[in-house]
Scaffold this motif. Sequence first.
Motif, PDB file in Angstrom:
ATOM      1  N   SER A  13       0.839  -1.197   0.000  1.00  0.00           N
ATOM      2  CA  SER A  13       0.000   0.000   0.000  1.00  0.00           C
ATOM      3  C   SER A  13       0.872   1.244   0.000  1.00  0.00           C
ATOM      4  O   SER A  13       1.918   1.264   0.640  1.00  0.00           O
ATOM      5  CB  SER A  13      -0.890   0.050   1.248  1.00  0.00           C
ATOM      6  N   VAL A  14       0.411   2.270  -0.703  1.00  0.00           N
ATOM      7  CA  VAL A  14       1.076   3.567  -0.719  1.00  0.00           C
ATOM      8  C   VAL A  14       0.066   4.605  -0.251  1.00  0.00           C
ATOM      9  O   VAL A  14      -1.039   4.689  -0.792  1.00  0.00           O
ATOM     10  CB  VAL A  14       1.581   3.909  -2.143  1.00  0.00           C
ATOM     11  N   ASN A  15       0.431   5.385   0.795  1.00  0.00           N
ATOM     12  CA  ASN A  15      -0.380   6.504   1.283  1.00  0.00           C
ATOM     13  C   ASN A  15      -1.646   6.051   2.033  1.00  0.00           C
ATOM     14  O   ASN A  15      -2.627   6.793   2.097  1.00  0.00           O
ATOM     15  CB  ASN A  15      -0.743   7.454   0.130  1.00  0.00           C
ATOM     16  N   THR A 119      -4.852  -4.030  -8.828  1.00  0.00           N
ATOM     17  CA  THR A 119      -4.542  -2.704  -8.305  1.00  0.00           C
ATOM     18  C   THR A 119      -5.851  -2.047  -7.898  1.00  0.00           C
ATOM     19  O   THR A 119      -6.827  -2.068  -8.640  1.00  0.00           O
ATOM     20  CB  THR A 119      -3.832  -1.842  -9.373  1.00  0.00           C
ATOM     21  N   MET A 120      -5.846  -1.482  -6.705  1.00  0.00           N
ATOM     22  CA  MET A 120      -7.014  -0.788  -6.178  1.00  0.00           C
ATOM     23  C   MET A 120      -6.583   0.644  -5.872  1.00  0.00           C
ATOM     24  O   MET A 120      -5.682   0.855  -5.066  1.00  0.00           O
ATOM     25  CB  MET A 120      -7.524  -1.491  -4.924  1.00  0.00           C
ATOM     26  N   ILE A 121      -7.205   1.602  -6.535  1.00  0.00           N
ATOM     27  CA  ILE A 121      -6.891   3.013  -6.320  1.00  0.00           C
ATOM     28  C   ILE A 121      -8.040   3.638  -5.546  1.00  0.00           C
ATOM     29  O   ILE A 121      -9.184   3.628  -6.006  1.00  0.00           O
ATOM     30  CB  ILE A 121      -6.658   3.742  -7.658  1.00  0.00           C
ATOM     31  N   LEU A 122      -7.737   4.160  -4.357  1.00  0.00           N
ATOM     32  CA  LEU A 122      -8.722   4.762  -3.475  1.00  0.00           C
ATOM     33  C   LEU A 122      -8.493   6.271  -3.477  1.00  0.00           C
ATOM     34  O   LEU A 122      -7.358   6.721  -3.254  1.00  0.00           O
ATOM     35  CB  LEU A 122      -8.564   4.231  -2.051  1.00  0.00           C
ATOM     36  N   CYS A 129      -4.713   6.658  -2.394  1.00  0.00           N
ATOM     37  CA  CYS A 129      -3.985   5.495  -1.867  1.00  0.00           C
ATOM     38  C   CYS A 129      -3.993   4.429  -2.966  1.00  0.00           C
ATOM     39  O   CYS A 129      -5.028   4.199  -3.594  1.00  0.00           O
ATOM     40  CB  CYS A 129      -4.671   4.965  -0.621  1.00  0.00           C
ATOM     41  N   ILE A 130      -2.857   3.807  -3.191  1.00  0.00           N
ATOM     42  CA  ILE A 130      -2.767   2.719  -4.162  1.00  0.00           C
ATOM     43  C   ILE A 130      -2.439   1.442  -3.403  1.00  0.00           C
ATOM     44  O   ILE A 130      -1.441   1.374  -2.679  1.00  0.00           O
ATOM     45  CB  ILE A 130      -1.710   3.002  -5.240  1.00  0.00           C
ATOM     46  N   ARG A 131      -3.316   0.441  -3.570  1.00  0.00           N
ATOM     47  CA  ARG A 131      -3.117  -0.849  -2.901  1.00  0.00           C
ATOM     48  C   ARG A 131      -2.948  -1.914  -3.970  1.00  0.00           C
ATOM     49  O   ARG A 131      -3.713  -1.987  -4.922  1.00  0.00           O
ATOM     50  CB  ARG A 131      -4.304  -1.148  -1.974  1.00  0.00           C
ATOM     51  N   THR A 132      -1.926  -2.740  -3.797  1.00  0.00           N
ATOM     52  CA  THR A 132      -1.630  -3.801  -4.750  1.00  0.00           C
ATOM     53  C   THR A 132      -1.871  -5.143  -4.077  1.00  0.00           C
ATOM     54  O   THR A 132      -1.431  -5.374  -2.954  1.00  0.00           O
ATOM     55  CB  THR A 132      -0.160  -3.701  -5.221  1.00  0.00           C
ATOM     56  N   TYR A 133      -2.583  -6.011  -4.793  1.00  0.00           N
ATOM     57  CA  TYR A 133      -2.897  -7.364  -4.317  1.00  0.00           C
ATOM     58  C   TYR A 133      -2.300  -8.375  -5.300  1.00  0.00           C
ATOM     59  O   TYR A 133      -2.139  -8.079  -6.483  1.00  0.00           O
ATOM     60  CB  TYR A 133      -4.412  -7.586  -4.293  1.00  0.00           C
ATOM     61  N   VAL A 134      -2.016  -9.579  -4.799  1.00  0.00           N
ATOM     62  CA  VAL A 134      -1.566 -10.668  -5.659  1.00  0.00           C
ATOM     63  C   VAL A 134      -2.612 -11.772  -5.593  1.00  0.00           C
ATOM     64  O   VAL A 134      -3.277 -11.970  -4.573  1.00  0.00           O
ATOM     65  CB  VAL A 134      -0.179 -11.209  -5.267  1.00  0.00           C
ATOM     66  N   LYS A 135      -2.735 -12.494  -6.698  1.00  0.00           N
ATOM     67  CA  LYS A 135      -3.724 -13.568  -6.787  1.00  0.00           C
ATOM     68  C   LYS A 135      -3.322 -14.707  -5.847  1.00  0.00           C
ATOM     69  O   LYS A 135      -2.168 -15.093  -5.768  1.00  0.00           O
ATOM     70  CB  LYS A 135      -3.840 -14.066  -8.223  1.00  0.00           C
TER      71      LYS A 135
END
Length: 136
Positions: A13-15, A119-122, A129-135
């Motif tokens: 996660s960023v921010n 990628t989830m951008i909030l 906030c940018i959140r990155t998930y892996v499968k």
Amino acid sequence: MASAIGKWKIEHSVNFEEYMKAIGVSDEKRLDAHKFLSDGSNMTQEISDNGGSWSIKTTTAAGEKTITFKLGEELDTMTLDGRNIKVLFSADGDKLVENQTGNGFQCKHVRHGDGNTLTMILTGGGQTCIRTYVKC
């Protein structure tokens, strides 16, 4: 939006802290969020489409929450920190877009899958906030 379907584990996660402050998450709930929702927490989101009835199941060490929805239909639910909100999901190309409106705040969550990464951008309260998930 099919690219978002699957089970995803939080990786980075960023921010995140600044975003939570901007949308009014209390100090106590932000501490819980870091424990249960941040990088290394093993939080997962499982996104599925069952013939137009979508669901997102969020699983953390504290428990799980499932939200079921249809695109374009507003629903009443709660944030993970317990605030009442109205949510509207829509599609933007291959992106799943979630607009939340609560008491004193609005935010937007955009999910987009690319292979083994989601990628989830909030955005809300002037923060992103940018959140990155892996499968999984």
